[in-house]
Scaffold this motif. Structure first.
Motif: not given
Lengths: 153, 58
Positions: A32-52
């Motif tokens: 997802i980070a590659a698809d959106l051109g964002v840092a992997e850590a930022d994508a991972a944090e977004a994953f966690r927020r979406l899970a919350t």
């Protein structure tokens, strides 16, 4: 628990579903980070927020969060397999299995197995209509307790 | 036990607009309206028992 998503979380959620559709499997935070051109850590944090926010379900591992469910898709094999256009996905339940042709906007064939007796159930959605409607669906857990353990639900 | 047709109606209502960039999680009230719209009106579908955590389905 806010219902609105931040702009980044909305993009990540949409990218997860597009990847699931295209690849027939769950994407990683790196995908997802590659698809959106964002840092992997930022994508991972977004994953966690979406899970919350209960938009997805994760499992945490040594490599960070991994998607377990992104409704209607399941990362893991289940009793519900949905075929459409030469592709196939696992769904979390019959509700989600029937949701995949809705999300796709396409015809689909669903192969399911009864969680009680293991009998096979086959359902086809064609032109927005169910062509096979035998059988009943058993929801085991009352709605208010679904998130006590969403995997059991 | 629910007919497959009824769950199909739920899926159509629930997943409509799922890939809309403006998608947001339904409120409890919106979720209740979806359930009622497809005939899921029994206590089984209630999201409001006293012990329920705050949340609106999926």
């Amino acid at each position: 628990m806010p219902n609105e998503l931040s702009p980044l979380d909305a993009r990540v959620r949409l990218a997860i579903h597009r990847r699931f559709l295209a690849d027939e499997r769950a994407p990683s935070a790196a995908d997802i980070a590659a698809d959106l051109g964002v840092a992997e850590a930022d994508a991972a944090e977004a994953f966690r927020r979406l899970a919350t926010g209960r938009a997805i379900v994760l499992r945490e591992g040594a490599g960070g969060p991994a998607i377990r469910m992104a409704f209607p898709f399941s990362a893991d094999p289940t009793r519900f397999r949905v075929h459409s256009g030469g592709r196939a996905w696992w769904a979390n339940c019959i509700w989600d299995a029937l949701g995949i042709p809705v999300v796709l906007g396409a015809d689909a064939h669903i192969e399911a197995r009864c969680g009680d007796c293991d009998d096979a159930l086959s359902v086809t959605v064609q032109g927005g209509v169910l062509s096979h409607t035998e059988g009943v669906v058993h929801f085991a857990v009352p709605a208010a307790r679904w998130w006590d353990d969403i995997a059991v639900t | 036990m629910f007919p497959v047709e009824q769950v199909w109606a739920l899926a159509r209502a629930w997943f409509a607009g799922w890939l809309d960039p403006a998608w947001r999680r339904r409120t409890l009230e919106e979720t209740e309206r979806v359930f009622v719209s497809v005939g899921f009106t029994s206590p089984f579908w209630s999201l409001r028992p006293p012990a329920a955590p705050g949340g609106a389905g999926r």
